[in-house]
Design a protein around this motif. Structure first.
Motif, PDB file in Angstrom:
ATOM      1  N   LEU C  21       0.847  -1.204   0.000  1.00 47.69           N
ATOM      2  CA  LEU C  21       0.000   0.000   0.000  1.00 47.69           C
ATOM      3  C   LEU C  21       0.877   1.247   0.000  1.00 47.69           C
ATOM      4  CD1 LEU C  21      -2.963  -0.645   2.457  1.00 47.69           C
ATOM      5  CD2 LEU C  21      -3.037  -0.400   0.004  1.00 47.69           C
ATOM      6  N   GLY C  22       1.911   1.222   0.848  1.00 45.36           N
ATOM      7  CA  GLY C  22       2.817   2.368   0.914  1.00 45.36           C
ATOM      8  C   GLY C  22       3.552   2.570  -0.391  1.00 45.36           C
ATOM      9  N   ALA C  29       2.610   8.712  -6.534  1.00 43.41           N
ATOM     10  CA  ALA C  29       3.105  10.081  -6.371  1.00 43.41           C
ATOM     11  C   ALA C  29       4.148  10.398  -7.429  1.00 43.41           C
ATOM     12  CB  ALA C  29       3.695  10.261  -4.980  1.00 43.41           C
ATOM     13  N   LYS C  30       5.023   9.424  -7.715  1.00 40.71           N
ATOM     14  CA  LYS C  30       6.053   9.681  -8.726  1.00 40.71           C
ATOM     15  C   LYS C  30       5.431   9.901 -10.100  1.00 40.71           C
ATOM     16  CE  LYS C  30       9.687   9.409  -6.160  1.00 40.71           C
ATOM     17  NZ  LYS C  30      10.255  10.682  -5.739  1.00 40.71           N
ATOM     18  N   PRO C  37       4.509  10.188   0.041  1.00 43.60           N
ATOM     19  CA  PRO C  37       4.718   9.903   1.453  1.00 43.60           C
ATOM     20  C   PRO C  37       5.791   8.844   1.623  1.00 43.60           C
ATOM     21  CG  PRO C  37       2.825   8.724   0.685  1.00 43.60           C
ATOM     22  CD  PRO C  37       3.330   9.501  -0.494  1.00 43.60           C
ATOM     23  N   PRO C  38       6.341   8.705   2.845  1.00 41.93           N
ATOM     24  CA  PRO C  38       7.263   7.590   3.086  1.00 41.93           C
ATOM     25  C   PRO C  38       6.535   6.259   2.939  1.00 41.93           C
ATOM     26  CG  PRO C  38       6.724   8.735   5.122  1.00 41.93           C
ATOM     27  CD  PRO C  38       6.183   9.563   4.017  1.00 41.93           C
ATOM     28  N   ILE C  44       1.713   4.092   9.816  1.00 39.63           N
ATOM     29  CA  ILE C  44       1.412   5.232  10.697  1.00 39.63           C
ATOM     30  C   ILE C  44      -0.094   5.462  10.733  1.00 39.63           C
ATOM     31  CG2 ILE C  44       1.805   7.671  11.105  1.00 39.63           C
ATOM     32  CD1 ILE C  44       4.395   7.495   9.723  1.00 39.63           C
ATOM     33  N   ASP C  45      -0.719   5.369   9.547  1.00 35.21           N
ATOM     34  CA  ASP C  45      -2.164   5.583   9.493  1.00 35.21           C
ATOM     35  C   ASP C  45      -2.899   4.569  10.358  1.00 35.21           C
ATOM     36  OD1 ASP C  45      -1.647   7.596   7.772  1.00 35.21           O
ATOM     37  OD2 ASP C  45      -2.422   6.611   5.978  1.00 35.21           O
ATOM     38  N   VAL C  46      -2.438   3.315  10.276  1.00 38.26           N
ATOM     39  CA  VAL C  46      -3.114   2.279  11.058  1.00 38.26           C
ATOM     40  C   VAL C  46      -2.936   2.548  12.552  1.00 38.26           C
ATOM     41  CG1 VAL C  46      -3.031  -0.152  11.663  1.00 38.26           C
ATOM     42  CG2 VAL C  46      -3.032   0.518   9.295  1.00 38.26           C
TER      43      VAL C  46
END
Lengths: 184, 175, 311, 366
Positions: C21-22, C29-30, C37-38, C44-46
């Motif tokens: 997912l990340g 994004a690219k 995002p990293p 972090i979201d979880v």
């Protein structure tokens, strides 16, 4: 990520995660909305700080109020704010929510927002530039670090006063109180 | 435009018409004539209903309704090139008994304008199907766009009277 | 080994799912010409979602999301990741049934929440499932007929000899059909109809917040893993690479390398899906159904006929 | 199937601006749509009656957030007409270039909104990036990103800085070089065509009946453009084309927008070529605090990126306007056309249709 931060992560992961994952619910209340698309897209890319817009208040933890607030919108804003799960942060945007700004004599916009819901920070300007938004976010990080971004706690503590103010403005709110002990 | 003026004067009796140099035609009329006048002009090719506005002449105790019509360019080909002007129709109504016949049967898009004027000036449009509030949610004693509505006073009385949370808290603790 | 994999495989699936997912956010994004995002952002979201107070809408609301998450975890057990597998029996049939349980749980939750957007989202979800199940069933039937087995593990083992399913040309058409429906299975554009944020405010998850949202994100990560892994297992030979690992078969190293090969294959499929995701808008639901019932179904059917004749 | 009442907005990702539509739906079909504006109502027209002629500029440009420049233009035009001020030749050209820049920026914003609505992130990000390049130029010219307040009665605030036109041309070439990419990924995209074709169709008769303007009517094949009908500023000195389509659906409207944007860029090049190389850019006006404007009324109109924009203004000879009324294109589109165009469509197309009609909420509410 330096060592200092790692220790913070272990000490209080919830707080740190709240800092670095702002899921924003924004209300297009007025002019502020025009600077949101540039700041979430290519040029300024808010996502690198973990800031992404979400569709519903239930999933959010940051509430951006982007500009002046008319009374009709205020009702929706209060509703949305109460729907968000805690901890939640509010940032108001532009000079209008602070004291009415250039609409100080408008019969349909409220003059100061923090009489009705707690606001954790203001970003001044008309319009604030995208850079100002990010500076505002970094300030919010500091406030969260120092436990000073306690708007939701204040709302819980002083709910009866907020509710009284809301009722004074609207006469009839149309939804039950969020917390018990709501009447003065 | 002169041609249209002649035709209008022949057809209607109670009109005063001025033509300005920038292709604006100004027609002063009575409120009873407005609907038939708009109908006539619509058939003449002025099909674009641009604006319905209202001016509050408080000194004379009158509202002046402004209907602005223009022509869609291709539709108006039957007129000469210089004839594509703008027609401004004015009708005065009494301020105390503000009632006028709705024109939505002639121009469909007059509907929101009439709703707005009803809300902002308190003019009643007879025959309008939904005169519900459009913009405002609060109720005002005087409709806000009338000249005797003082915005600053209103703001001071409503938003200014609401205390900040700290004040309210202090008051509560005092009592 | 099996007991170990009972613990390892869900954990691995969870970590890899979140990582994917990340990575997908980063790659997207690219494509957008931005930094992104990293890659650990979903984690972090979880964590954030878990730290938030959640608002429940009743027992069914809680039960539905738990059901959905647990069914996804069970799915993982049926799925061989390289040499790592917990169950050899059951195979594809059980797999198909379990795959429906995940959406069913979400639907249960959404129905309890009473949000009109959620109910629209759920109806879309089932319509979409109905649409892609037809070609999916045909494809799986073809594969089962071709290999004469319903066990996923055996399918992978047979492929280990030849390298990939695509090496046997009879499976090329089903492979193409499956690839066409893969975005629908994964729920990415052009089939991001269920959770369209701009249309129906994230649809089924409109009322999910706090822990419910965290569970949903985990379930989503698992679904992503399962969707990709199934494709890799059936058509790309699982954790094998043209018999490269045969000399060291049976050792721990072979297992680890097998898992790595498996993940690399999944990653390649993911990147291709992301490119598709980036250049297409959403379908409308009826357009999606028309598309899914036309081309993929047709190709899958032709593939089935060819395989049936060959056998 | 039971009827559901669905609230689309005001808090909604697919919504541009704070606007709400109450939909009555049966399954996925819309039976009835009720527009519900007013979330952004500030009572501009009332506020303007309490401020002097010059003080009104900051208010005027905030009526349309996406494209404040045409609002400034129309207000300046109205004041000029009432006070009888002429604009110098170079001032006219600068105004036109500035307005065309604003049109391109506004269309790019519209592109963002449309692409974002359909979940087309890539194109949305590109469009916003390109708009930002234009905003940089605006910033150099006026000192602000969004609300420029560059126009004034009698001309513009200041002349172009040195080498500004070169940078403008360079930026426009940069954006123009991406048009094939936009075409390939967005306008010619097969799925996008499927999504937009035949959606929210407004026939020419309906458009005329409902008072539609701008590209809503251009998409039905009518060349209705105020820049041609009633030329203002320098528009009568360059020749340009009005792009039209005949479909009348969302796809035709979007293609009209694209063509209009490209036409605008070409027009900027022509305007730069024809512009007088030097000269005054504004006529001097009296002290703004004591400025009284003779009694009278005026109705002026111009072509904003959304369509015909009108302003009815009345002066009673004082320091402040007596009455102002804006006739904004979104008013018709958002309240009359939208309600009709939505009936019978699918719920997933609400935002699609709304954005293709180019409805900007603050323009409706004012």
């Amino acid at each position: 990520m330096d060592r200092n931060q790692i220790s913070k992560w272990f000490k209080n992961p919830g707080k740190m995660a709240n800092k670095y994952s702002f899921h924003v619910v924004y209300f297009c209340t007025g002019c502020g909305i025009i600077e949101i698309p540039p700041s979430i897209t290519t040029r300024w890319d808010a996502e690198r700080f973990g800031i992404i817009p979400v569709a519903t208040p239930r999933q959010a933890n940051l509430f951006l109020i982007t500009g002046y607030v008319s009374t009709k919108t205020l009702k929706a804003i209060i509703r949305t704010y109460e729907q968000m799960p805690e901890p939640k942060y509010t940032v108001a945007f532009g000079s209008c929510p602070i004291n009415g700004g250039m609409y100080y004599d408008s019969y349909n916009t409220i003059t100061s927002l923090d009489k009705y819901i707690p606001v954790d920070g203001y970003i001044a300007g008309c319009m604030p530039r995208p850079e100002a938004i990010f500076i505002g976010v970094t300030h919010l990080w500091k406030l969260i670090d120092m436990d000073k971004a306690d708007g939701y706690k204040r709302y819980r503590r002083d709910y009866k006063f907020y509710r009284a103010n809301q009722e004074q403005l609207f006469k009839e709110l149309g939804w039950p109180p969020l917390f018990k002990d709501a009447s003065l | 435009m002169e041609e249209l003026k002649k035709k209008l004067l022949a057809y209607f009796t109670d009109l005063t018409i001025q033509i300005h140099d920038d292709y604006r035609m100004c027609i002063n009329t009575q409120k009873e004539t407005v609907v038939s006048l708009l109908n006539y002009l619509k058939n003449m090719g002025y099909e674009h209903f641009a604006l319905l506005s209202c001016i509050d002449w408080i000194d004379k105790g009158e509202f002046e309704l402004i209907y602005i019509l223009s022509a869609y360019m291709e539709v108006c080909d039957k007129y000469q090139e210089k004839e594509q002007g703008i027609i401004i129709i004015k009708a005065r109504i009494s301020r105390d008994d503000a009632k006028v016949i709705s024109v939505i049967n002639v121009f469909e898009n007059a509907e929101p304008y009439e709703r707005e004027l009803h809300e902002m000036f308190g003019i009643k449009f007879e025959g309008h199907p939904r005169l519900t509030p459009l913009m405002l949610e609060r109720e005002y004693e005087i409709p806000p766009f009338r000249k005797d509505f003082d915005t600053l006073k209103y703001v001071d009385n409503t938003f200014g009277k609401i205390p900040s949370i700290e004040e309210r808290k202090a008051n509560y603790e005092r009592t | 080994m099996k007991i170990l994999s009972l613990f390892i495989s869900p954990l691995l699936a969870l970590i890899i799912g979140l990582l994917f997912l990340g990575i997908s956010r980063k790659i997207t994004a690219k494509i957008h010409w931005r930094c992104g995002p990293p890659v650990y952002q979903p984690l972090i979201d979880v964590i954030r979602s878990f730290s938030q107070k959640s608002i429940s809408h009743g027992a069914f609301f809680d039960f539905g999301i738990i059901l959905s998450l647990s069914s996804s975890v069970v799915l993982i057990y049926f799925l061989p990741v390289g040499d790592l597998y917990a169950m050899t029996s059951g195979g594809l049939i059980a797999f198909l049934y379990l795959m429906l349980l995940g959406p069913f749980g979400i639907a249960l939750s959404s129905a309890a929440s009473g949000n009109p957007n959620s109910s629209i989202g759920v109806s879309r979800k089932f319509l979409l499932a109905l649409a892609y199940e037809v070609p999916l069933l045909l494809v799986l039937l073809t594969v089962m007929t071709h290999y004469n087995t319903i066990s996923l593990v055996e399918i992978v083992n047979i492929q280990a000899g030849t390298g990939m399913a695509f090496s046997s040309w009879a499976l090329v058409l089903p492979g193409i059909a499956y690839f066409l429906i893969l975005p629908a299975v994964l729920g990415v554009r052009p089939f991001e109809i269920v959770s369209a944020p701009q249309e129906i405010s994230s649809g089924p998850v409109a009322e999910f917040g706090g822990k419910h949202l965290a569970f949903y994100t985990l379930q989503h990560a698992l679904q992503l893993f399962v969707g990709l892994a199934l494709f890799v297992n059936i058509f790309l030979g699982g954790g094998t690479l043209f018999g490269l690992l045969n000399p060291i078969a049976g050792t721990v190293w072979a297992t680890i390398l097998g898992i790595i090969i498996f993940l690399v294959k999944m990653f390649i499929v993911l990147v291709i899906e992301l490119f598709i995701n980036a250049v297409y808008p959403r379908f409308r639901i009826e357009q999606a159904m028309r598309y899914l019932w036309k081309w993929p179904t047709l190709i899958a059917f032709v593939g089935l006929v060819i395989v049936a004749i060959l056998n | 199937m039971r009827e559901l009442e669905l609230f689309f907005g005001p808090q909604h990702l697919g919504m541009v601006g704070n606007f709400s539509i109450t939909l009555k739906v049966e399954g996925d079909r819309i039976l009835k749509a009720d527009a519900n504006p007013g979330f952004l109502h500030r009572g501009f027209e009332k506020l303007m009656e309490n401020r002097t002629w010059m003080q009104n500029f900051p208010l005027v440009c905030r009526i349309n957030v996406v494209e404040p420049d045409h609002m400034e233009l129309i207000y300046s035009m109205a004041v000029e007409k009432l006070a009888g001020i002429e604009v110098p030749e170079r001032g006219k050209f600068i105004r036109s270039i500035y307005c065309e820049m604003a049109r391109v920026g506004s269309h790019l914003f519209g592109l963002w909104a449309y692409a974002n609505m359909l979940g087309f992130d890539t194109v949305a990000h590109w469009a916003m990036y390109h708009r930002d390049l234009l905003l940089d130029l605006f910033e150099e010219l006026t000192g602000a990103r969004v609300y420029h307040i560059y126009l004034r009665p009698g001309g513009v605030r200041r002349d172009f800085p040195d080498g500004f036109t070169d940078r403008l041309v360079e930026t426009l070439h940069k954006i123009g070089g991406k048009v094939p990419d936009y075409n390939a990924t967005f306008f010619e995209n097969s799925i996008f065509k499927k999504r937009a074709e035949g959606i929210g169709t407004v026939t020419r008769e309906e458009a005329i009946r409902m008072g539609a303007v701008g590209h809503t009517i251009k998409a039905t094949g009518m060349k209705y453009d105020i820049r041609k009908i009633e030329p203002y500023d320098a528009y009568d000195q360059v020749d340009f084309d009005i792009p039209v389509r005949t479909g009348g659906d969302a796809y035709s409207r979007l293609l009209t927008i694209r063509d209009d944007m490209i036409e605008s860029v070409h027009m900027i090049f022509k305007l730069i070529d024809k512009m007088p190389k030097s000269g005054e850019v504004y006529t001097k006006t009296p002290n703004p605090f004591k400025w009284t404007i003779p009694e009278g009324e005026a109705y002026v109109r111009c072509e904003s990126s959304r369509g015909e924009l009108g302003l009815y203004i009345v002066s009673n000879g004082g320091e402040k306007p007596y009455r102002v009324h804006f006739n904004t294109p979104s008013y018709n589109h958002g309240l009359t056309v939208l309600e009709k165009a939505l009936v019978g469509e699918s719920v997933s197309d609400v935002g699609n249709i709304m954005i293709s009609l180019y409805v900007v909420a603050p323009e409706i509410d004012r």
